[in-house]
Design a protein around this motif. Structure first.
Motif, PDB file in Angstrom:
ATOM      1  N   SER A  23       0.924  -1.169   0.153  1.00  0.00           N
ATOM      2  CA  SER A  23      -0.311   0.201   0.000  1.00  0.00           C
ATOM      3  C   SER A  23       0.795   1.284   0.085  1.00  0.00           C
ATOM      4  N   SER A  24       0.452   2.258  -0.637  1.00  0.00           N
ATOM      5  CA  SER A  24       1.573   3.691  -0.606  1.00  0.00           C
ATOM      6  C   SER A  24       1.076   4.339   1.018  1.00  0.00           C
ATOM      7  N   LYS A  25       1.643   4.609   1.769  1.00  0.00           N
ATOM      8  CA  LYS A  25       2.182   5.113   2.693  1.00  0.00           C
ATOM      9  C   LYS A  25       2.173   6.507   2.469  1.00  0.00           C
ATOM     10  N   MET A  26       1.837   7.534   3.832  1.00  0.00           N
ATOM     11  CA  MET A  26       2.087   9.013   4.391  1.00  0.00           C
ATOM     12  C   MET A  26       2.666   9.379   5.392  1.00  0.00           C
ATOM     13  N   ILE A  69      -4.981  13.267  -2.257  1.00  0.00           N
ATOM     14  CA  ILE A  69      -4.294  11.756  -2.076  1.00  0.00           C
ATOM     15  C   ILE A  69      -5.141  11.109  -2.592  1.00  0.00           C
ATOM     16  N   LYS A  71      -6.896   7.702  -2.948  1.00  0.00           N
ATOM     17  CA  LYS A  71      -8.152   6.105  -2.222  1.00  0.00           C
ATOM     18  C   LYS A  71      -7.629   5.217  -1.757  1.00  0.00           C
ATOM     19  N   THR A  72      -6.718   4.240  -0.777  1.00  0.00           N
ATOM     20  CA  THR A  72      -6.256   3.241  -1.040  1.00  0.00           C
ATOM     21  C   THR A  72      -4.842   3.609   0.110  1.00  0.00           C
ATOM     22  N   THR A  73      -4.666   5.296   0.167  1.00  0.00           N
ATOM     23  CA  THR A  73      -3.232   5.486   0.965  1.00  0.00           C
ATOM     24  C   THR A  73      -3.788   5.081   2.079  1.00  0.00           C
ATOM     25  N   ILE A  75      -2.472   6.668   5.875  1.00  0.00           N
ATOM     26  CA  ILE A  75      -2.143   7.192   6.989  1.00  0.00           C
ATOM     27  C   ILE A  75      -1.149   6.310   8.110  1.00  0.00           C
ATOM     28  N   CYS A 135     -11.370   9.323   6.081  1.00  0.00           N
ATOM     29  CA  CYS A 135      -9.873   7.915   6.768  1.00  0.00           C
ATOM     30  C   CYS A 135     -10.587   7.089   7.339  1.00  0.00           C
ATOM     31  N   LYS A 147      -6.709   4.689   6.892  1.00  0.00           N
ATOM     32  CA  LYS A 147      -7.215   4.397   5.648  1.00  0.00           C
ATOM     33  C   LYS A 147      -7.727   5.707   5.044  1.00  0.00           C
ATOM     34  N   THR A 151     -10.469   9.277  -2.849  1.00  0.00           N
ATOM     35  CA  THR A 151      -9.620  10.300  -2.849  1.00  0.00           C
ATOM     36  C   THR A 151      -9.952  11.788  -2.294  1.00  0.00           C
TER      37      THR A 151
END
Length: 193
Positions: A23-26, A69, A71-73, A75, A135, A147, A151
């Motif tokens: 998963s893309s992470k921030m 940002i 969807k699916t990022t 945090i 989120c 999560k 978007t």
């Protein structure tokens, strides 16, 4: 009881999700204070990602992205001062209880009152309605993440609520206003109503 993973929407717990790694992470990289001036900055400001803006008005803090940002990022993780559940003496910030469930039953709760001890994730304000939710908070192993479930545009503020599994564990409603929350999985089919 069947558990729906908030990360991939399959039938397993978030701890068992192999999609978490990809998963893309921030998370924001904590900047180390380099001068006397920056040493007085809070951990919230030091951990803020470059594409997230913090706004403060009286006692209210909001976070807005400067870019979209997706969807699916993911945090997080949420980092801060966690105290034993039985030592909590004040109401959680914004009334939003954040808890880490531990196998031994000695659960921890977030004390988000002191910005010097908590990263920016810990101060994302809770949604007031199901329409505001962008989120969802979940626990993976002994860490907390959020999560992004739709978007988030640069004109919006981040608003968090509990994922379905987490809401059940913590004894909270699945939405702040009691209405249903529609989430769509990878295939586009509705997961929750």
């Amino acid at each position: 009881m069947s558990m729906i993973c908030i990360i991939c929407f399959n039938n397993h717990a978030e701890d068992d999700c192999s999609d978490f790694v990809s998963s893309s992470k921030m998370n924001g990289i904590e900047k180390k204070p380099s001068s006397t001036l920056t040493r007085n900055l809070s951990k919230v400001l030091l951990s803020l990602p470059t594409h997230i803006q913090m706004r403060r008005c009286d006692d209210t803090i909001t976070f807005s992205p400067t870019i979209r940002i997706l969807k699916t990022t993911i945090i997080g993780p949420f980092e801060g001062r966690f105290i034993p559940e039985d030592k909590l003496t004040i109401t959680p910030r914004n009334g939003f209880l954040v808890k880490i469930f531990r196998e031994n039953g000695n659960n921890l709760v977030l004390d988000a009152q002191d910005e010097r001890k908590n990263n920016w994730c810990c101060l994302i304000p809770p949604a007031r309605t199901s329409q505001e939710i962008n989120c969802l908070l979940f626990q993976r192993k002994c860490k907390l993440y959020a999560k992004v479930v739709r978007t988030i545009l640069a004109t919006e503020s981040l608003s968090i609520w509990y994922s379905s599994n987490y809401a059940k564990a913590i004894g909270m409603p699945e939405t702040p206003d009691g209405s249903s929350l529609a989430l769509y999985g990878k295939t586009g089919r509705m997961i929750f109503r």
